[in-house]
Design a protein around this motif. Structure first.
Motif, PDB file in Angstrom:
ATOM      1  N   GLU A 118     -97.550 -20.948 -20.892  1.00 23.24           N
ATOM      2  CA  GLU A 118     -98.647 -20.885 -19.921  1.00 23.24           C
ATOM      3  C   GLU A 118     -98.491 -19.578 -19.165  1.00 23.24           C
ATOM      4  O   GLU A 118     -97.374 -19.095 -18.984  1.00 23.24           O
ATOM      5  CB  GLU A 118     -98.564 -22.031 -18.899  1.00 23.24           C
ATOM      6  N   THR A 119     -99.599 -19.017 -18.708  1.00 19.35           N
ATOM      7  CA  THR A 119     -99.522 -17.837 -17.864  1.00 19.35           C
ATOM      8  C   THR A 119    -100.659 -17.836 -16.859  1.00 19.35           C
ATOM      9  O   THR A 119    -101.747 -18.336 -17.139  1.00 19.35           O
ATOM     10  CB  THR A 119     -99.544 -16.525 -18.676  1.00 19.35           C
ATOM     11  N   THR A 120    -100.352 -17.310 -15.714  1.00 22.60           N
ATOM     12  CA  THR A 120    -101.414 -17.055 -14.743  1.00 22.60           C
ATOM     13  C   THR A 120    -101.922 -15.648 -15.009  1.00 22.60           C
ATOM     14  O   THR A 120    -101.227 -14.816 -15.593  1.00 22.60           O
ATOM     15  CB  THR A 120    -100.888 -17.138 -13.296  1.00 22.60           C
ATOM     16  N   ARG A 121    -103.151 -15.413 -14.600  1.00 21.75           N
ATOM     17  CA  ARG A 121    -103.723 -14.069 -14.693  1.00 21.75           C
ATOM     18  C   ARG A 121    -104.433 -13.782 -13.382  1.00 21.75           C
ATOM     19  O   ARG A 121    -105.372 -14.479 -13.013  1.00 21.75           O
ATOM     20  CB  ARG A 121    -104.720 -13.960 -15.838  1.00 21.75           C
ATOM     21  N   HIS A 122    -103.930 -12.795 -12.656  1.00 17.50           N
ATOM     22  CA  HIS A 122    -104.526 -12.372 -11.392  1.00 17.50           C
ATOM     23  C   HIS A 122    -105.268 -11.082 -11.679  1.00 17.50           C
ATOM     24  O   HIS A 122    -104.647 -10.061 -11.955  1.00 17.50           O
ATOM     25  CB  HIS A 122    -103.442 -12.123 -10.334  1.00 17.50           C
ATOM     26  N   ASP A 125    -111.400 -10.479 -11.095  1.00 18.41           N
ATOM     27  CA  ASP A 125    -112.331 -11.607 -11.115  1.00 18.41           C
ATOM     28  C   ASP A 125    -111.708 -12.903 -10.605  1.00 18.41           C
ATOM     29  O   ASP A 125    -112.333 -13.955 -10.675  1.00 18.41           O
ATOM     30  CB  ASP A 125    -112.880 -11.798 -12.526  1.00 18.41           C
ATOM     31  N   GLY A 126    -110.479 -12.848 -10.092  1.00 19.32           N
ATOM     32  CA  GLY A 126    -109.853 -14.046  -9.530  1.00 19.32           C
ATOM     33  C   GLY A 126    -108.561 -14.402 -10.249  1.00 19.32           C
ATOM     34  O   GLY A 126    -108.016 -13.631 -11.019  1.00 19.32           O
ATOM     35  N   VAL A 127    -108.087 -15.617  -9.982  1.00 25.43           N
ATOM     36  CA  VAL A 127    -106.850 -16.118 -10.560  1.00 25.43           C
ATOM     37  C   VAL A 127    -107.191 -17.250 -11.514  1.00 25.43           C
ATOM     38  O   VAL A 127    -108.017 -18.111 -11.204  1.00 25.43           O
ATOM     39  CB  VAL A 127    -105.895 -16.628  -9.452  1.00 25.43           C
ATOM     40  N   ALA A 128    -106.544 -17.248 -12.690  1.00 22.60           N
ATOM     41  CA  ALA A 128    -106.804 -18.293 -13.680  1.00 22.60           C
ATOM     42  C   ALA A 128    -105.503 -18.641 -14.393  1.00 22.60           C
ATOM     43  O   ALA A 128    -104.565 -17.851 -14.422  1.00 22.60           O
ATOM     44  CB  ALA A 128    -107.852 -17.830 -14.682  1.00 22.60           C
ATOM     45  N   LEU A 129    -105.472 -19.828 -14.973  1.00 22.48           N
ATOM     46  CA  LEU A 129    -104.332 -20.295 -15.757  1.00 22.48           C
ATOM     47  C   LEU A 129    -104.740 -20.312 -17.226  1.00 22.48           C
ATOM     48  O   LEU A 129    -105.832 -20.796 -17.569  1.00 22.48           O
ATOM     49  CB  LEU A 129    -103.908 -21.700 -15.302  1.00 22.48           C
ATOM     50  N   PHE A 130    -103.881 -19.802 -18.095  1.00 23.36           N
ATOM     51  CA  PHE A 130    -104.160 -19.753 -19.529  1.00 23.36           C
ATOM     52  C   PHE A 130    -103.042 -20.439 -20.298  1.00 23.36           C
ATOM     53  O   PHE A 130    -101.876 -20.393 -19.902  1.00 23.36           O
ATOM     54  CB  PHE A 130    -104.257 -18.304 -20.016  1.00 23.36           C
ATOM     55  N   ASN A 131    -103.413 -21.067 -21.420  1.00 19.98           N
ATOM     56  CA  ASN A 131    -102.459 -21.629 -22.367  1.00 19.98           C
ATOM     57  C   ASN A 131    -102.458 -20.707 -23.581  1.00 19.98           C
ATOM     58  O   ASN A 131    -103.522 -20.320 -24.070  1.00 19.98           O
ATOM     59  CB  ASN A 131    -102.865 -23.038 -22.794  1.00 19.98           C
ATOM     60  N   GLY A 132    -101.270 -20.372 -24.065  1.00 22.69           N
ATOM     61  CA  GLY A 132    -101.199 -19.457 -25.193  1.00 22.69           C
ATOM     62  C   GLY A 132    -100.167 -19.869 -26.220  1.00 22.69           C
ATOM     63  O   GLY A 132     -99.283 -20.669 -25.954  1.00 22.69           O
ATOM     64  N   ARG A 133    -100.333 -19.291 -27.412  1.00 23.61           N
ATOM     65  CA  ARG A 133     -99.371 -19.499 -28.492  1.00 23.61           C
ATOM     66  C   ARG A 133     -99.270 -18.210 -29.282  1.00 23.61           C
ATOM     67  O   ARG A 133    -100.284 -17.676 -29.748  1.00 23.61           O
ATOM     68  CB  ARG A 133     -99.785 -20.639 -29.402  1.00 23.61           C
ATOM     69  N   ALA A 134     -98.054 -17.701 -29.413  1.00 24.88           N
ATOM     70  CA  ALA A 134     -97.780 -16.504 -30.198  1.00 24.88           C
ATOM     71  C   ALA A 134     -96.899 -16.904 -31.365  1.00 24.88           C
ATOM     72  O   ALA A 134     -95.923 -17.637 -31.192  1.00 24.88           O
ATOM     73  CB  ALA A 134     -97.080 -15.453 -29.350  1.00 24.88           C
TER      74      ALA A 134
END
Length: 152
Positions: A118-122, A125-134
């Motif tokens: 999981e990662t936050t992105r600031h 356009d604001g702050v959001a939470l993302f789910n990722g897979r590499a």
């Protein structure tokens, strides 16, 4: 004699007013020729500056722009197992975004190894939470195969 004092006072006030006006007008008069000699006019303001530099190179459509996803993919791929326990901050100077990668886990599907996170992105356009897979490629590089906004 009273008349003489009043006239003297008036004369002094007039001289003081002239001195104040001169003190205000002098800097303006000295500054105007500098503005006028530099070509600052309505016509020169409308002209286009044709000077170019090599310091700024435009990006072509084919060039890879280092996106937030690319920064995150490279960071997740470069981690060793011991580093996956602690939250990891990231930032992208190109986009101005930043965040914290956390909640790491490793999945192995046969020969394919993937890292889920999981990662936050600031960003602007604001702050959001993302789910990722590499997932690791056969050549040892990493691909970001999933990167979705949480709750979408």
């Amino acid at each position: 004699m009273a008349m003489d004092l009043t006239e003297a006072d008036r004369g002094e006030k007039g001289r003081t007013a002239r001195r104040v006006l001169l003190a205000l007008a002098l800097p303006i008069c000295l500054a105007l020729p500098g503005c006028m000699s530099s070509g600052s006019s309505a016509v020169s303001a409308l002209s286009v500056d044709k000077i170019t530099t090599a310091a700024i190179t435009p990006l072509s459509a084919d060039s890879e722009i280092m996106s937030d996803e690319t920064v995150i993919r490279d960071l997740v791929g470069d981690l060793n197992e011991g580093q996956m326990r602690d939250p990891l901050p990231w930032s992208n100077a190109l986009t101005g975004s930043a965040g914290v990668i956390s909640s790491f886990s490793t999945l192995t599907d046969g020969t394919k190894s993937c890292r889920v996170f999981e990662t936050t992105r600031h960003g602007f356009d604001g702050v959001a939470l993302f789910n990722g897979r590499a997932c690791m490629r056969p050549d040892g590089g990493w691909d970001l195969v999933e990167f979705d906004r949480a709750g979408s």
